[in-house]
Design a protein around this motif. Sequence first.
Motif, PDB file in Angstrom:
ATOM      1  N   TYR A  36       0.794  -1.187  -0.149  1.00  0.00           N
ATOM      2  CA  TYR A  36      -0.017  -0.091  -0.096  1.00  0.00           C
ATOM      3  C   TYR A  36       0.912   1.203  -0.061  1.00  0.00           C
ATOM      4  O   TYR A  36       0.659   2.257  -0.672  1.00  0.00           O
ATOM      5  CB  TYR A  36      -0.849  -0.133   1.136  1.00  0.00           C
ATOM      6  N   TRP A  37       1.825   1.236   0.730  1.00  0.00           N
ATOM      7  CA  TRP A  37       2.958   2.442   0.967  1.00  0.00           C
ATOM      8  C   TRP A  37       3.446   2.695  -0.556  1.00  0.00           C
ATOM      9  O   TRP A  37       3.611   3.761  -0.922  1.00  0.00           O
ATOM     10  CB  TRP A  37       3.729   2.133   1.875  1.00  0.00           C
ATOM     11  N   ALA A  38       3.963   1.485  -1.214  1.00  0.00           N
ATOM     12  CA  ALA A  38       4.343   1.802  -2.454  1.00  0.00           C
ATOM     13  C   ALA A  38       3.473   2.175  -3.446  1.00  0.00           C
ATOM     14  O   ALA A  38       4.001   3.239  -4.396  1.00  0.00           O
ATOM     15  CB  ALA A  38       4.903   0.290  -2.904  1.00  0.00           C
ATOM     16  N   PHE A  39       2.582   1.636  -3.334  1.00  0.00           N
ATOM     17  CA  PHE A  39       1.359   2.108  -4.250  1.00  0.00           C
ATOM     18  C   PHE A  39       0.783   3.866  -4.202  1.00  0.00           C
ATOM     19  O   PHE A  39       0.930   4.287  -5.222  1.00  0.00           O
ATOM     20  CB  PHE A  39      -0.006   1.066  -4.072  1.00  0.00           C
ATOM     21  N   VAL A  40       0.832   3.979  -2.874  1.00  0.00           N
ATOM     22  CA  VAL A  40       0.558   5.416  -2.599  1.00  0.00           C
ATOM     23  C   VAL A  40       1.567   6.388  -2.918  1.00  0.00           C
ATOM     24  O   VAL A  40       1.371   7.583  -3.691  1.00  0.00           O
ATOM     25  CB  VAL A  40       0.135   5.706  -1.203  1.00  0.00           C
ATOM     26  N   THR A  41       2.848   5.869  -2.820  1.00  0.00           N
ATOM     27  CA  THR A  41       3.828   6.867  -2.874  1.00  0.00           C
ATOM     28  C   THR A  41       4.217   6.880  -4.667  1.00  0.00           C
ATOM     29  O   THR A  41       4.253   8.148  -5.067  1.00  0.00           O
ATOM     30  CB  THR A  41       5.232   6.095  -2.468  1.00  0.00           C
ATOM     31  N   ILE A  42       3.969   5.820  -5.389  1.00  0.00           N
ATOM     32  CA  ILE A  42       3.917   6.005  -6.795  1.00  0.00           C
ATOM     33  C   ILE A  42       2.889   6.808  -7.224  1.00  0.00           C
ATOM     34  O   ILE A  42       3.101   7.612  -8.281  1.00  0.00           O
ATOM     35  CB  ILE A  42       4.187   4.514  -7.299  1.00  0.00           C
ATOM     36  N   ASP A  43       1.757   6.411  -6.963  1.00  0.00           N
ATOM     37  CA  ASP A  43       0.601   7.092  -7.021  1.00  0.00           C
ATOM     38  C   ASP A  43       0.383   8.470  -7.324  1.00  0.00           C
ATOM     39  O   ASP A  43      -0.012   9.478  -7.850  1.00  0.00           O
ATOM     40  CB  ASP A  43      -0.793   6.587  -6.644  1.00  0.00           C
ATOM     41  N   ASN A  44       1.277   9.051  -6.132  1.00  0.00           N
ATOM     42  CA  ASN A  44       1.384  10.568  -5.757  1.00  0.00           C
ATOM     43  C   ASN A  44       2.579  11.111  -6.018  1.00  0.00           C
ATOM     44  O   ASN A  44       2.818  12.564  -5.885  1.00  0.00           O
ATOM     45  CB  ASN A  44       1.251  10.524  -4.015  1.00  0.00           C
ATOM     46  N   ILE A  45       3.430  10.500  -7.144  1.00  0.00           N
ATOM     47  CA  ILE A  45       4.570  11.061  -7.848  1.00  0.00           C
ATOM     48  C   ILE A  45       3.959  12.303  -8.505  1.00  0.00           C
ATOM     49  O   ILE A  45       4.579  13.427  -8.782  1.00  0.00           O
ATOM     50  CB  ILE A  45       5.194  10.194  -8.576  1.00  0.00           C
ATOM     51  N   PRO A  47       1.173  15.054  -8.358  1.00  0.00           N
ATOM     52  CA  PRO A  47       0.424  15.372  -7.367  1.00  0.00           C
ATOM     53  C   PRO A  47      -0.997  16.073  -8.191  1.00  0.00           C
ATOM     54  O   PRO A  47      -1.097  16.378  -9.313  1.00  0.00           O
ATOM     55  CB  PRO A  47       0.986  16.862  -6.833  1.00  0.00           C
ATOM     56  N   ARG A  48      -2.139  15.813  -7.386  1.00  0.00           N
ATOM     57  CA  ARG A  48      -3.380  16.050  -8.303  1.00  0.00           C
ATOM     58  C   ARG A  48      -3.414  17.595  -8.475  1.00  0.00           C
ATOM     59  O   ARG A  48      -4.113  18.090  -9.311  1.00  0.00           O
ATOM     60  CB  ARG A  48      -4.396  15.687  -6.753  1.00  0.00           C
ATOM     61  N   GLY A  64      -5.160   5.026  -8.690  1.00  0.00           N
ATOM     62  CA  GLY A  64      -4.661   4.340  -9.452  1.00  0.00           C
ATOM     63  C   GLY A  64      -4.074   4.404 -10.819  1.00  0.00           C
ATOM     64  O   GLY A  64      -3.255   3.950 -11.479  1.00  0.00           O
ATOM     65  N   VAL A  65      -4.731   5.386 -11.432  1.00  0.00           N
ATOM     66  CA  VAL A  65      -4.471   5.831 -12.866  1.00  0.00           C
ATOM     67  C   VAL A  65      -3.002   6.417 -12.775  1.00  0.00           C
ATOM     68  O   VAL A  65      -2.280   6.095 -13.914  1.00  0.00           O
ATOM     69  CB  VAL A  65      -5.388   7.093 -13.358  1.00  0.00           C
ATOM     70  N   ARG A  66      -2.604   7.341 -12.159  1.00  0.00           N
ATOM     71  CA  ARG A  66      -1.238   7.700 -12.016  1.00  0.00           C
ATOM     72  C   ARG A  66      -0.213   6.618 -11.685  1.00  0.00           C
ATOM     73  O   ARG A  66       0.958   6.667 -12.249  1.00  0.00           O
ATOM     74  CB  ARG A  66      -1.173   8.917 -10.813  1.00  0.00           C
ATOM     75  N   PHE A  67      -0.758   5.701 -10.693  1.00  0.00           N
ATOM     76  CA  PHE A  67       0.166   4.337 -10.470  1.00  0.00           C
ATOM     77  C   PHE A  67       0.515   3.906 -11.732  1.00  0.00           C
ATOM     78  O   PHE A  67       1.776   3.456 -12.131  1.00  0.00           O
ATOM     79  CB  PHE A  67      -0.325   3.696  -9.610  1.00  0.00           C
ATOM     80  N   VAL A  68      -0.429   3.487 -12.600  1.00  0.00           N
ATOM     81  CA  VAL A  68      -0.430   2.996 -13.989  1.00  0.00           C
ATOM     82  C   VAL A  68       0.571   3.581 -14.660  1.00  0.00           C
ATOM     83  O   VAL A  68       1.275   3.137 -15.724  1.00  0.00           O
ATOM     84  CB  VAL A  68      -1.796   2.512 -14.499  1.00  0.00           C
ATOM     85  N   LEU A  69       0.308   5.055 -15.030  1.00  0.00           N
ATOM     86  CA  LEU A  69       1.115   5.841 -15.829  1.00  0.00           C
ATOM     87  C   LEU A  69       2.359   5.732 -15.371  1.00  0.00           C
ATOM     88  O   LEU A  69       3.262   5.789 -16.260  1.00  0.00           O
ATOM     89  CB  LEU A  69       0.378   7.246 -15.852  1.00  0.00           C
ATOM     90  N   VAL A  70       2.760   6.069 -14.091  1.00  0.00           N
ATOM     91  CA  VAL A  70       4.113   5.893 -13.808  1.00  0.00           C
ATOM     92  C   VAL A  70       5.136   4.693 -14.079  1.00  0.00           C
ATOM     93  O   VAL A  70       6.166   4.564 -14.715  1.00  0.00           O
ATOM     94  CB  VAL A  70       4.221   6.263 -12.310  1.00  0.00           C
TER      95      VAL A  70
END
Length: 202
Positions: A36-45, A47-48, A64-70
């Motif tokens: 979860y920490w890895a997901f949130v960290t990557i997803d927040n690379i 910023p909204r 999750g969209v930004r996670f997939v994009l990264v």
Amino acid sequence: MSPKLRLKVIASRLLRYFFQGLLILAPIGITALTLYWAFVTIDNIIPREMIPTDAAFNFLTFKGVRFVLVLLFVVVVGYLSSSFIIGRIFDLFDRLLERTPFIKYIYSSIKDVFDAFVGEKKKFDHPVLVQIYGVDVWELGFITQTDVRNFGLEGYMAVYVPHAYAITGKVFMVPQERVKTLENISAGEAMKFAVSGGVTNI
């Protein structure tokens, strides 16, 4: 059975059940929290606040969209680096960072660590037993350099010994005759055994 003794038996059973439940749930919980920490960290690379609010980019605000994009961006960079022209550009940028004062120490150190684990020049793929503190005492480690004569040590090699229950370790310069190569154990099994404190079966 007296009430006092019965209370002790019940308390003992409850304590045993608690630790049994902890043994089951702790690894699952820690693994889930790490993911979860890895997901949130990557997803927040991304910023909204930086995402345009018009309808065309609304999908970027979904979880999750930004996670997939990264992840896709990393894959695309890896793909482009395999091409000749783009690969040369990356090499030039790499050499520039390695020659920039101060930045080169941070960049080269981080790069070497990633190369050691997942790069083409993997370093932690030669598990060995090494004698450091005594003739009859063996440590589990990994050969990182087979020749360290630049340090003024002829016939020595560098061996990395990981610490148990940690991501740290120490590097030792050891005579070659005090190092025994492990042929029947994979690097992954050896690292798992060392980090777990020897409780993992091989």
